[in-house]
Design an enzyme around this catalytic site. Structure first.
Site, PDB file in Angstrom:
ATOM      1  N   GLU A  65       0.809  -1.516   0.209  1.00 20.41           N
ATOM      2  CA  GLU A  65      -0.063   0.338   0.058  1.00 20.41           C
ATOM      3  C   GLU A  65       0.774   1.527  -0.315  1.00 20.41           C
ATOM      4  O   GLU A  65       2.177   1.435   0.220  1.00 20.41           O
ATOM      5  CB  GLU A  65      -0.888   0.019   0.967  1.00 20.41           C
ATOM      6  CG  GLU A  65      -0.119  -0.395   2.295  1.00 20.41           C
ATOM      7  CD  GLU A  65      -0.906   0.370   3.728  1.00 20.41           C
ATOM      8  OE1 GLU A  65      -1.547  -0.210   3.847  1.00 20.41           O
ATOM      9  OE2 GLU A  65      -0.511   0.807   4.751  1.00 20.41           O
ATOM     10  N   HIS A  67       0.151   5.978   1.129  1.00 19.32           N
ATOM     11  CA  HIS A  67      -1.225   7.156   1.099  1.00 19.32           C
ATOM     12  C   HIS A  67      -0.020   7.970   1.749  1.00 19.32           C
ATOM     13  O   HIS A  67       1.233   7.876   1.310  1.00 19.32           O
ATOM     14  CB  HIS A  67      -1.234   7.020   2.234  1.00 19.32           C
ATOM     15  CG  HIS A  67      -0.438   5.463   3.200  1.00 19.32           C
ATOM     16  ND1 HIS A  67       0.252   5.678   4.082  1.00 19.32           N
ATOM     17  CD2 HIS A  67      -0.506   3.912   4.181  1.00 19.32           C
ATOM     18  CE1 HIS A  67       1.493   5.163   5.231  1.00 19.32           C
ATOM     19  NE2 HIS A  67       0.542   3.762   4.679  1.00 19.32           N
ATOM     20  N   HIS A  71       5.141   7.112   8.160  1.00 23.12           N
ATOM     21  CA  HIS A  71       5.060   5.876   8.614  1.00 23.12           C
ATOM     22  C   HIS A  71       6.723   5.614   9.764  1.00 23.12           C
ATOM     23  O   HIS A  71       7.447   6.580   8.937  1.00 23.12           O
ATOM     24  CB  HIS A  71       4.693   4.374   8.661  1.00 23.12           C
ATOM     25  CG  HIS A  71       3.550   4.409   7.558  1.00 23.12           C
ATOM     26  ND1 HIS A  71       2.316   3.954   8.988  1.00 23.12           N
ATOM     27  CD2 HIS A  71       3.375   3.152   7.004  1.00 23.12           C
ATOM     28  CE1 HIS A  71       2.016   3.037   8.480  1.00 23.12           C
ATOM     29  NE2 HIS A  71       2.122   2.778   6.574  1.00 23.12           N
ATOM     30  N   HIS A 105       5.008   0.112   0.190  1.00 16.64           N
ATOM     31  CA  HIS A 105       5.597  -0.345   1.786  1.00 16.64           C
ATOM     32  C   HIS A 105       4.718  -1.387   1.512  1.00 16.64           C
ATOM     33  O   HIS A 105       4.063  -1.811   1.555  1.00 16.64           O
ATOM     34  CB  HIS A 105       5.300   0.306   2.151  1.00 16.64           C
ATOM     35  CG  HIS A 105       4.691   1.034   3.005  1.00 16.64           C
ATOM     36  ND1 HIS A 105       3.778   2.413   2.291  1.00 16.64           N
ATOM     37  CD2 HIS A 105       3.869   0.994   4.176  1.00 16.64           C
ATOM     38  CE1 HIS A 105       2.396   2.320   3.365  1.00 16.64           C
ATOM     39  NE2 HIS A 105       2.823   1.567   4.585  1.00 16.64           N
ATOM     40  N   CYS A 119       4.920   0.835  14.769  1.00 15.47           N
ATOM     41  CA  CYS A 119       4.406   1.626  14.350  1.00 15.47           C
ATOM     42  C   CYS A 119       3.694   3.238  14.809  1.00 15.47           C
ATOM     43  O   CYS A 119       2.782   2.976  14.993  1.00 15.47           O
ATOM     44  CB  CYS A 119       3.713   0.733  13.306  1.00 15.47           C
ATOM     45  SG  CYS A 119       3.210   1.877  11.613  1.00 15.47           S
TER      46      CYS A 119
HETATM   47 MN    MN Z   1       0.793   1.982   5.520  1.00 18.49          MN
END
Ligand code: MN
Length: 151
Positions: A65, A67, A71, A105, A119
């Site tokens: 994914e 976004h 992170h 990732h 995370c």
């Molecule tokens: Mn992610």
């Protein structure tokens, strides 16, 4: 208003007291053998980020994914490989990763041990975007990435 401080005690086996073990995501088929613990309630006053602990069993993987939110990830146990943009990297305790906005990732354990990841994300964040057929074709141009990704 007085806000109570919290101490979330570590129990054992990568569990914390009063922190439920949850599914990685409510639904979907883009991941395998992965659990989530949201260490701190996202609604705590003044908290604008969220620390989550994920575990991926051998043979499992997180979603491929990207976004807009970032992170910050610390490896807490096991060894793994991660797709970071256009590269596949190896990670081990206590490596730290910064995954910028708009960066593909995916995490996978390496070997037979569980991979544990702490995370951090913004509390207010966009939904992850999954790769389209075109995205996958582009990612698969790189042989190392092609061999690695599960989607
Ligand atoms: Mn992610």
């Amino acid at each position: 208003m007085t806000i109570k401080p919290l101490l979330i005690k570590f129990k054992q086996n990568f569990r914390w007291f009063r922190v439920p073990l949850k599914q990685y995501k409510p639904d979907g088929t883009t991941f395998k053998d992965i659990t989530r613990q949201t260490i701190l309630d996202e609604d705590l006053p003044g908290l604008n980020f969220s620390p989550r602990y994920f575990e991926i069993k051998a043979g499992g993987y997180s979603s491929l994914e990207k976004h807009q939110h970032v992170h910050v990830v610390f490896v807490l146990r096991g060894k793994g490989r991660v797709l970071l943009g256009a590269e596949v990297k190896e990670v081990a305790p206590f490596d730290c990763l910064y995954i910028p906005p708009d960066t593909w990732h995916q995490f996978q354990p390496l070997g037979k041990k569980t991979l544990g990841l702490l995370c951090f994300v913004d509390k207010d964040r966009d939904r992850p975007q999954l790769p389209s057929a075109d995205d996958l074709e582009e990612l698969r141009q790189n042989e190392a990435v092609e061999k690695f990704i599960k989607a």
